[in-house]
Write a protein that holds these residues in place. Structure first.
Motif, short mmCIF file in Angstrom:
data_model
loop_
_atom_site.label_atom_id
_atom_site.label_comp_id
_atom_site.label_asym_id
_atom_site.label_seq_id
_atom_site.Cartn_x
_atom_site.Cartn_y
_atom_site.Cartn_z
N THR A 141 0.69 -1.02 0.08
CA THR A 141 -0.09 0.02 0.08
C THR A 141 0.97 1.22 -0.04
O THR A 141 0.75 2.09 -0.76
N GLU A 142 1.93 1.16 0.86
CA GLU A 142 2.85 2.25 0.87
C GLU A 142 3.69 2.56 -0.37
O GLU A 142 4.04 3.57 -0.52
N GLY A 143 4.00 1.37 -1.04
CA GLY A 143 4.39 1.39 -2.13
C GLY A 143 3.99 2.16 -3.09
O GLY A 143 4.35 3.12 -4.13
N LEU A 144 2.56 1.98 -3.37
CA LEU A 144 1.69 2.77 -4.17
C LEU A 144 1.54 4.29 -3.93
O LEU A 144 1.77 5.18 -4.77
N ALA A 145 1.65 4.48 -2.54
CA ALA A 145 1.86 5.92 -2.16
C ALA A 145 2.91 6.58 -2.65
O ALA A 145 3.12 7.92 -2.94
N VAL A 146 4.22 5.75 -2.37
CA VAL A 146 5.72 6.45 -2.81
C VAL A 146 5.57 6.72 -4.30
O VAL A 146 5.97 7.73 -4.69
N LEU A 147 5.08 5.89 -5.12
CA LEU A 147 4.95 6.08 -6.60
C LEU A 147 4.25 6.99 -6.94
O LEU A 147 4.52 7.73 -7.90
N GLY A 148 3.00 7.18 -6.36
CA GLY A 148 2.10 8.25 -6.73
C GLY A 148 2.66 9.67 -6.19
O GLY A 148 2.70 10.37 -6.97
N ALA A 149 3.12 9.76 -5.16
CA ALA A 149 3.70 11.12 -4.83
C ALA A 149 4.97 11.59 -5.77
O ALA A 149 5.32 12.71 -6.00
N THR A 150 5.94 10.40 -6.06
CA THR A 150 7.04 10.69 -6.66
C THR A 150 6.56 11.11 -8.13
O THR A 150 7.09 12.23 -8.65
N LEU A 151 5.59 10.68 -8.74
CA LEU A 151 5.18 10.81 -10.31
C LEU A 151 4.27 12.44 -9.72
O LEU A 151 4.35 13.36 -10.95
N ALA A 152 3.57 12.39 -8.93
CA ALA A 152 2.91 13.93 -8.79
C ALA A 152 3.91 15.16 -8.47
O ALA A 152 3.88 16.17 -9.11
N ALA A 153 5.17 14.77 -7.94
CA ALA A 153 6.13 16.06 -7.88
C ALA A 153 6.69 15.96 -9.10
O ALA A 153 7.08 17.14 -9.78
N ALA A 154 7.16 14.77 -9.91
CA ALA A 154 7.81 14.91 -11.44
C ALA A 154 6.90 15.78 -12.44
O ALA A 154 7.36 16.34 -13.25
N GLU A 155 5.54 15.42 -12.33
CA GLU A 155 4.85 15.94 -13.42
C GLU A 155 4.03 17.22 -13.07
O GLU A 155 2.90 17.55 -13.55
N ALA A 156 4.15 17.64 -11.75
CA ALA A 156 3.42 18.75 -11.03
C ALA A 156 1.76 18.54 -11.18
O ALA A 156 1.13 19.20 -11.56
N THR A 157 1.50 17.16 -10.65
CA THR A 157 0.04 16.86 -10.88
C THR A 157 -0.68 16.54 -9.66
O THR A 157 -0.14 15.63 -8.87
N ALA A 158 -1.51 17.45 -9.26
CA ALA A 158 -2.13 17.24 -8.04
C ALA A 158 -2.81 16.04 -7.61
O ALA A 158 -3.13 15.40 -6.70
N TRP A 159 -3.59 15.65 -8.83
CA TRP A 159 -4.63 14.61 -8.50
C TRP A 159 -3.90 13.19 -8.14
O TRP A 159 -4.41 12.35 -7.55
N LEU A 160 -2.55 13.17 -8.52
CA LEU A 160 -1.75 11.85 -8.13
C LEU A 160 -1.46 11.93 -6.61
O LEU A 160 -1.45 10.96 -5.99
N ALA A 161 -1.23 13.13 -6.21
CA ALA A 161 -0.69 13.15 -4.85
C ALA A 161 -1.97 12.92 -3.64
O ALA A 161 -1.60 12.45 -2.74
N ARG A 162 -3.16 13.18 -3.99
CA ARG A 162 -4.21 13.31 -3.01
C ARG A 162 -4.42 11.77 -2.88
O ARG A 162 -4.54 11.31 -1.72
N PRO A 163 -4.61 10.95 -3.86
CA PRO A 163 -5.03 9.61 -3.69
C PRO A 163 -3.54 8.87 -2.85
O PRO A 163 -3.94 7.96 -1.96
N ALA A 164 -2.28 9.32 -2.92
CA ALA A 164 -1.26 9.03 -2.45
C ALA A 164 -1.31 9.24 -0.88
O ALA A 164 -0.97 8.27 -0.20
N MET A 165 -1.80 10.42 -0.58
CA MET A 165 -2.08 10.52 0.71
C MET A 165 -2.85 9.83 1.62
O MET A 165 -2.66 9.14 2.75
N VAL A 166 -4.23 9.43 0.84
CA VAL A 166 -5.08 8.50 1.31
C VAL A 166 -4.40 7.11 1.62
O VAL A 166 -4.64 6.58 2.66
N LEU A 167 -3.84 6.43 0.58
CA LEU A 167 -2.96 5.19 0.82
C LEU A 167 -2.14 5.27 1.68
O LEU A 167 -1.81 4.37 2.52
N PHE A 168 -1.30 6.58 1.91
CA PHE A 168 -0.32 6.68 3.05
C PHE A 168 -0.85 6.34 4.49
O PHE A 168 -0.58 5.58 5.15
#
Length: 335
Positions: A141-168
């Motif tokens: 579960t945290e692996g998904l959060a890591v990858l989602g947050a990493t891509l959110a930072a790399a692509e400046a995409t907010a919608w990936l970060a918020r589900p990543a926070m929920v998964l965290f």
């Protein structure tokens, strides 16, 4: 017509348990840690090895699903099956660090599809006094959060970060639930996967640090209170992880377990993850001293990886030497 027998290598590979994915997890996270520490060449080499292992296990995963459905369902219900999700996210994070974002996105999509299916199968079959692999529910579960947050930072995409926070946060809930199922005697008796008890906290800390660094004035993901809580939890997770590190190391000293076991790859993974989490948190929480500690922990992880890899090679050679198929080849060669 007689069906040709499988090659010794194919027969040996087909016997790999689902938990063999821990070898890919371990190699992948060592690659990530080496990259964070600035050792680009070694990071590339270990990533190539991780990708080769991932492709082999993915092919076996599909073959079992198509040809041995009953075996696939049985193995999918074991905690080790979640290494498929965790390994996929770790390799995705390694690709993201190299700006191979399309590949990372594809791996995130694949892991997201696998995660709920395997998680439900595994958690529904939990029992009391389980080995350290019970914490793989949190790791995946945290692996998904890591990858989602990493891509959110790399692509400046907010919608990936918020589900990543929920998964965290969901991953932390799963950790607490798994803690009640963990057999504490594994600290002294475990064959290697008991180290995941600490590794799960390490990947949670890495997810927290990636969520912190994903924020920016452009995205404005978290307000000041949110960031403060996230920073506190991230540091707390790292401290707890290091405490586990000391406890588990003490258990190894009190009762050494020197023989090779496939589950020893689950020891390498937490070591590499702790190094990666420490290096990542150094910048995220503005604690430069963590960087020095992270560099030391990277080389500890590399050293243990080399020892376990040597044990794996020796085990494979023994298995091939005793293989009936290989013996048949030798007999024909002596005629």
């Amino acid at each position: 017509m007689r069906r040709p027998s499988a090659s010794p290598v194919r027969a040996w590979w087909a016997q790999r348990p689902p938990s063999a994915g821990a070898a890919v997890m371990a190699t992948g996270i060592v690659s990530v840690a080496l990259s964070l520490a600035g050792y680009a060449f070694l990071s590339h080499v270990s990533l190539v090895l991780a990708c080769a292992g991932w492709l082999g296990l993915a092919a076996e995963f599909v073959l079992r699903l198509l040809r041995e459905r009953e075996r696939w369902v049985t193995e999918a219900a074991t905690p080790g099956a979640l290494t498929a999700v965790a390994a996929t996210t770790v390799i995705g994070a390694a690709f993201a660090a190299r700006d191979l974002l399309v590949l990372s996105e594809a791996l995130l999509a694949l892991a997201t599809v696998l995660w709920p299916v395997l998680l439900v199968l595994v958690v529904s079959r939990w029992q009391p006094r389980m080995p350290g692999s019970v914490f793989l529910c949190c790791v995946a579960t945290e692996g998904l959060a890591v990858l989602g947050a990493t891509l959110a930072a790399a692509e400046a995409t907010a919608w990936l970060a918020r589900p990543a926070m929920v998964l965290f946060w969901f991953g932390l809930v799963l950790y607490v639930l798994a803690l009640f199922r963990f057999d504490w005697r594994q600290v002294l008796d475990g064959a290697g996967d008991h180290w995941i008890a600490g590794g799960a906290l390490a990947i949670s800390g890495l997810a927290g640090s990636r969520l912190l660094t994903a924020d920016s004035p452009r995205l404005y993901l978290w307000n000041e209170d949110d960031s403060g809580v996230l920073r506190f939890v991230t540091v707390s997770l790292l401290v707890l992880d290091l405490a586990w590190y000391v406890v588990l190391l003490a258990g190894e000293i009190v009762r050494p377990r020197l023989g090779y076991d496939t589950r020893r790859w689950s020891t390498v993974f937490p070591l590499g993850m702790t190094a990666a989490a420490t290096l990542s948190a150094s910048a995220a929480v503005d604690a430069p001293w963590l960087e020095h500690l992270g560099h030391v922990l990277v080389w500890v992880a590399v050293a243990v990886w080399l020892m376990v890899a040597a044990g794996a090679v020796g085990s494979a050679r023994s298995a091939w030497a005793s293989s009936p198929e290989l013996e048949g080849i030798r007999s024909r060669g002596r005629r």
